[in-house]
Scaffold this motif. Structure first.
Motif, PDB file in Angstrom:
ATOM      1  N   ASP A  66      57.652  41.938  25.856  1.00  0.00           N
ATOM      2  CA  ASP A  66      57.488  40.497  26.066  1.00  0.00           C
ATOM      3  C   ASP A  66      56.925  40.273  27.457  1.00  0.00           C
ATOM      4  OD1 ASP A  66      58.448  39.699  23.602  1.00  0.00           O
ATOM      5  OD2 ASP A  66      60.526  39.650  24.283  1.00  0.00           O
ATOM      6  N   TYR A  67      55.783  39.631  27.509  1.00  0.00           N
ATOM      7  CA  TYR A  67      55.175  39.293  28.792  1.00  0.00           C
ATOM      8  C   TYR A  67      54.471  37.957  28.659  1.00  0.00           C
ATOM      9  CZ  TYR A  67      50.808  41.142  26.818  1.00  0.00           C
ATOM     10  OH  TYR A  67      49.716  41.384  26.032  1.00  0.00           O
ATOM     11  N   MET A  68      54.266  37.330  29.801  1.00  0.00           N
ATOM     12  CA  MET A  68      53.589  36.038  29.820  1.00  0.00           C
ATOM     13  C   MET A  68      52.173  36.231  30.331  1.00  0.00           C
ATOM     14  SD  MET A  68      56.524  33.499  31.406  1.00  0.00           S
ATOM     15  CE  MET A  68      55.323  32.932  32.551  1.00  0.00           C
ATOM     16  N   THR A  69      51.295  35.355  29.892  1.00  0.00           N
ATOM     17  CA  THR A  69      49.935  35.362  30.427  1.00  0.00           C
ATOM     18  C   THR A  69      49.672  34.012  31.081  1.00  0.00           C
ATOM     19  OG1 THR A  69      48.976  34.584  28.346  1.00  0.00           O
ATOM     20  CG2 THR A  69      49.068  36.971  28.693  1.00  0.00           C
ATOM     21  N   ARG A  70      48.911  34.060  32.167  1.00  0.00           N
ATOM     22  CA  ARG A  70      48.517  32.834  32.872  1.00  0.00           C
ATOM     23  C   ARG A  70      47.056  32.948  33.268  1.00  0.00           C
ATOM     24  NH1 ARG A  70      53.432  32.881  37.119  1.00  0.00           N
ATOM     25  NH2 ARG A  70      55.119  32.756  35.619  1.00  0.00           N
ATOM     26  N   SER A  71      46.393  31.815  33.332  1.00  0.00           N
ATOM     27  CA  SER A  71      45.001  31.788  33.791  1.00  0.00           C
ATOM     28  C   SER A  71      44.975  31.910  35.306  1.00  0.00           C
ATOM     29  CB  SER A  71      44.319  30.483  33.381  1.00  0.00           C
ATOM     30  OG  SER A  71      44.198  30.427  31.993  1.00  0.00           O
ATOM     31  N   LEU A  72      44.122  32.826  35.785  1.00  0.00           N
ATOM     32  CA  LEU A  72      44.010  33.074  37.220  1.00  0.00           C
ATOM     33  C   LEU A  72      42.571  32.921  37.682  1.00  0.00           C
ATOM     34  CD1 LEU A  72      46.119  36.364  37.561  1.00  0.00           C
ATOM     35  CD2 LEU A  72      46.895  34.024  37.936  1.00  0.00           C
ATOM     36  N   GLN A  73      42.435  32.703  38.972  1.00  0.00           N
ATOM     37  CA  GLN A  73      41.144  32.710  39.639  1.00  0.00           C
ATOM     38  C   GLN A  73      41.222  33.741  40.755  1.00  0.00           C
ATOM     39  OE1 GLN A  73      40.131  29.080  41.674  1.00  0.00           O
ATOM     40  NE2 GLN A  73      38.092  29.780  42.186  1.00  0.00           N
ATOM     41  N   ILE A 114      40.058  34.684  34.383  1.00  0.00           N
ATOM     42  CA  ILE A 114      40.858  35.912  34.406  1.00  0.00           C
ATOM     43  C   ILE A 114      42.233  35.598  33.840  1.00  0.00           C
ATOM     44  CG2 ILE A 114      41.877  37.648  35.929  1.00  0.00           C
ATOM     45  CD1 ILE A 114      39.555  37.001  37.899  1.00  0.00           C
ATOM     46  N   ILE A 115      42.755  36.496  33.030  1.00  0.00           N
ATOM     47  CA  ILE A 115      44.097  36.340  32.474  1.00  0.00           C
ATOM     48  C   ILE A 115      45.030  37.314  33.183  1.00  0.00           C
ATOM     49  CG2 ILE A 115      45.522  36.486  30.386  1.00  0.00           C
ATOM     50  CD1 ILE A 115      43.429  34.277  30.263  1.00  0.00           C
ATOM     51  N   GLY A 116      46.129  36.790  33.733  1.00  0.00           N
ATOM     52  CA  GLY A 116      47.118  37.627  34.403  1.00  0.00           C
ATOM     53  C   GLY A 116      48.290  37.908  33.480  1.00  0.00           C
ATOM     54  N   MET A 117      48.794  39.156  33.507  1.00  0.00           N
ATOM     55  CA  MET A 117      49.963  39.532  32.720  1.00  0.00           C
ATOM     56  C   MET A 117      51.169  39.599  33.641  1.00  0.00           C
ATOM     57  SD  MET A 117      47.344  40.697  30.837  1.00  0.00           S
ATOM     58  CE  MET A 117      46.911  42.196  31.580  1.00  0.00           C
ATOM     59  N   PHE A 118      52.222  38.862  33.272  1.00  0.00           N
ATOM     60  CA  PHE A 118      53.415  38.760  34.098  1.00  0.00           C
ATOM     61  C   PHE A 118      54.639  39.220  33.334  1.00  0.00           C
ATOM     62  CE2 PHE A 118      50.429  35.810  35.865  1.00  0.00           C
ATOM     63  CZ  PHE A 118      50.683  35.788  37.220  1.00  0.00           C
ATOM     64  N   VAL A 119      55.477  40.007  34.003  1.00  0.00           N
ATOM     65  CA  VAL A 119      56.803  40.359  33.507  1.00  0.00           C
ATOM     66  C   VAL A 119      57.764  40.000  34.625  1.00  0.00           C
ATOM     67  CG1 VAL A 119      58.346  42.226  32.808  1.00  0.00           C
ATOM     68  CG2 VAL A 119      55.997  42.205  31.994  1.00  0.00           C
ATOM     69  N   ASN A 120      58.758  39.180  34.330  1.00  0.00           N
ATOM     70  CA  ASN A 120      59.728  38.713  35.325  1.00  0.00           C
ATOM     71  C   ASN A 120      59.024  38.075  36.528  1.00  0.00           C
ATOM     72  OD1 ASN A 120      61.750  39.757  33.688  1.00  0.00           O
ATOM     73  ND2 ASN A 120      61.694  41.729  34.716  1.00  0.00           N
ATOM     74  N   ASP A 121      58.033  37.248  36.276  1.00  0.00           N
ATOM     75  CA  ASP A 121      57.263  36.529  37.299  1.00  0.00           C
ATOM     76  C   ASP A 121      56.535  37.430  38.288  1.00  0.00           C
ATOM     77  OD1 ASP A 121      57.668  33.938  36.357  1.00  0.00           O
ATOM     78  OD2 ASP A 121      59.611  33.782  37.370  1.00  0.00           O
ATOM     79  N   ALA A 122      56.343  38.689  37.952  1.00  0.00           N
ATOM     80  CA  ALA A 122      55.564  39.598  38.793  1.00  0.00           C
ATOM     81  C   ALA A 122      54.244  39.896  38.088  1.00  0.00           C
ATOM     82  CB  ALA A 122      56.329  40.899  39.028  1.00  0.00           C
ATOM     83  N   LEU A 123      53.130  39.760  38.822  1.00  0.00           N
ATOM     84  CA  LEU A 123      51.813  40.052  38.264  1.00  0.00           C
ATOM     85  C   LEU A 123      51.647  41.555  38.155  1.00  0.00           C
ATOM     86  CD1 LEU A 123      48.985  39.130  37.348  1.00  0.00           C
ATOM     87  CD2 LEU A 123      48.288  39.210  39.749  1.00  0.00           C
ATOM     88  N   LEU A 124      51.437  42.038  36.921  1.00  0.00           N
ATOM     89  CA  LEU A 124      51.302  43.475  36.686  1.00  0.00           C
ATOM     90  C   LEU A 124      49.855  43.903  36.592  1.00  0.00           C
ATOM     91  CD1 LEU A 124      54.080  43.971  34.049  1.00  0.00           C
ATOM     92  CD2 LEU A 124      54.185  44.348  36.493  1.00  0.00           C
TER      93      LEU A 124
END
Length: 188
Positions: A66-73, A114-124
């Protein structure tokens, strides 16, 4: 659960109870009849950042994470690391060149999508857009009478990347390139 053939750089999976970030994939197709296609992966363990290599057959199963994705620049680079900004809440995250691997050559200051992958609010890690627009820095001169045929010539584009382009492409032109396959798509 995901099949090994579905894993791509930037994805996160679980193997033997540990969570890994996929750094690179090398596909090997044996020539023998009935032989399975092999996928050689280079992973980084999420907690320790240790490198891990493993080879799977295409139908092998790996665990989902389980991970979250967020839009990044991509804001900027200081040569050793890149600073990214979440486009929704403006928080900033930093990844170094080792964590980004070969993706570094595609990144530019101000790059969006760019799509960032986050686990526990840390960018992996990040996933690049499928296509980007880059300037041709160096290629052979235009061939007289060249048309949009299959013939191609090598070209160096921004970021130091080499791609094959049609004969009619000249220096200083903007082109659209696939970031996964390093293939020319069209003029921009």
């Amino acid at each position: 659960m995901a099949r090994a053939a579905e894993l791509k750089p930037g994805k996160i999976c679980e193997i033997n109870g540990k969570q890994y970030f996929v750094k690179s994939v090398e596909v090997k197709s044996p020539s023998a009849r009935g032989a399975a296609t092999l996928y050689k992966f280079v992973f980084n363990e999420i907690l320790t950042k240790q490198k891990y290599e493993e080879t799977f057959k295409g139908d092998d199963i790996v665990g989902d994470v389980d991970y979250m994705t967020r839009s990044l620049q991509c804001l900027f680079s200081d040569g050793e690391q890149f600073t990214f900004m979440d486009v929704e809440d403006y928080s900033q995250y930093v990844l170094n060149n080792d964590e980004l691997g070969e993706q570094v050559s595609w990144l530019q200051d101000g790059m969006e999508g760019i799509i960032g992958m986050f686990v526990n609010d840390a960018l992996l890690g990040i996933q690049l857009p499928n296509t980007v627009i880059r300037k041709v820095l160096d290629t052979a001169p235009r061939m007289k009478g060249a048309t949009a045929t299959k013939s191609a010539k090598p070209a160096k584009i921004e970021g130091g990347i080499s791609v094959n382009v049609p004969d009619y492409i000249e220096n200083e032109e903007m082109i659209k390139v696939n970031t996964q396959t390093y293939e020319f798509i069209s003029r921009a």
